[in-house]
Design an enzyme around this catalytic site. Sequence first.
Site, PDB file in Angstrom:
ATOM      1  N   SER A   1       0.859  -1.175   0.000  1.00  0.00           N
ATOM      2  CA  SER A   1       0.000   0.000   0.000  1.00  0.00           C
ATOM      3  C   SER A   1       0.898   1.228   0.000  1.00  0.00           C
ATOM      4  O   SER A   1       2.063   1.150   0.404  1.00  0.00           O
ATOM      5  CB  SER A   1      -0.876  -0.001   1.264  1.00  0.00           C
ATOM      6  OG  SER A   1      -1.525   1.241   1.446  1.00  0.00           O
TER       7      SER A   1
ATOM      8  N   TYR B   1      -2.279  -1.141  11.240  1.00  0.00           N
ATOM      9  CA  TYR B   1      -2.300  -1.502   9.813  1.00  0.00           C
ATOM     10  C   TYR B   1      -1.014  -1.060   9.128  1.00  0.00           C
ATOM     11  O   TYR B   1      -0.373  -1.844   8.407  1.00  0.00           O
ATOM     12  CB  TYR B   1      -3.506  -0.858   9.128  1.00  0.00           C
ATOM     13  CG  TYR B   1      -3.454  -0.923   7.622  1.00  0.00           C
ATOM     14  CD1 TYR B   1      -3.708  -2.113   6.950  1.00  0.00           C
ATOM     15  CD2 TYR B   1      -3.130   0.198   6.864  1.00  0.00           C
ATOM     16  CE1 TYR B   1      -3.652  -2.184   5.567  1.00  0.00           C
ATOM     17  CE2 TYR B   1      -3.076   0.147   5.477  1.00  0.00           C
ATOM     18  CZ  TYR B   1      -3.333  -1.048   4.840  1.00  0.00           C
ATOM     19  OH  TYR B   1      -3.273  -1.121   3.470  1.00  0.00           O
TER      20      TYR B   1
END
Length: 219
Positions: free
Chosen positions: A79, A92
């Site tokens: 990401s 996360y």
Amino acid sequence: MTDEESIKSAIDTIIGNEGRIDVLINNAGYGSYGAIEDVEISEAKMQFEVNLFGLARLVQLVLPHMRKQKPGRIINISSMGGRLTSYFGGWYHATKYALEAFSDALRMEVTDFGIDVSLIEPGGIKTDWGIIAADKLANSAKGGAYEKEALKTAEGMKKQYSGNMLSNPIVITKAISKAVNSNRPKARYLIGFMAKPLVFLHTILPARVFDKIMKSASK
């Protein structure tokens, strides 16, 4: 991704049917959003189990087959959140930062065996990922010190992921296709809504200035 026997069975089935594995695409993952103080350590560990350790176990099981046949591609879906951090996304982002380091180290280790490792680093993508992360954020903050800010942020995330500004998931499949089919795949493919501008700003701005931008943008 957290079941050792399931992972082994999947690899054994493919090898039994096809005799080889040419490409491994690690795409499983989720976002457990919430203040670091609020998220239970058991949930934080599960975030790592799914986003990193399950992925790592698949890599361990696939590598002997790829080394034996020589060519191979490992593509890890990270990401832009592996290169910058958003508000209330601490656990996360910790998994994605770890995945970046893991992939860089892996690439150095396997290159002599003709195996390439690439990271796909999406920005905002139009999926249910953000809705799920927002729900986790809101639930984790109930009755706590971060509740007011967390609820604002969760609503902002839902609004963003329900709108039309985010990128279509096709940008990810196109990047994966490039990584699979290129004679010399890139180490990183930074793609999708706001990925390149935000990573650039994270690189050039003082940390506290970037923090303010990310907090403001999340509400």
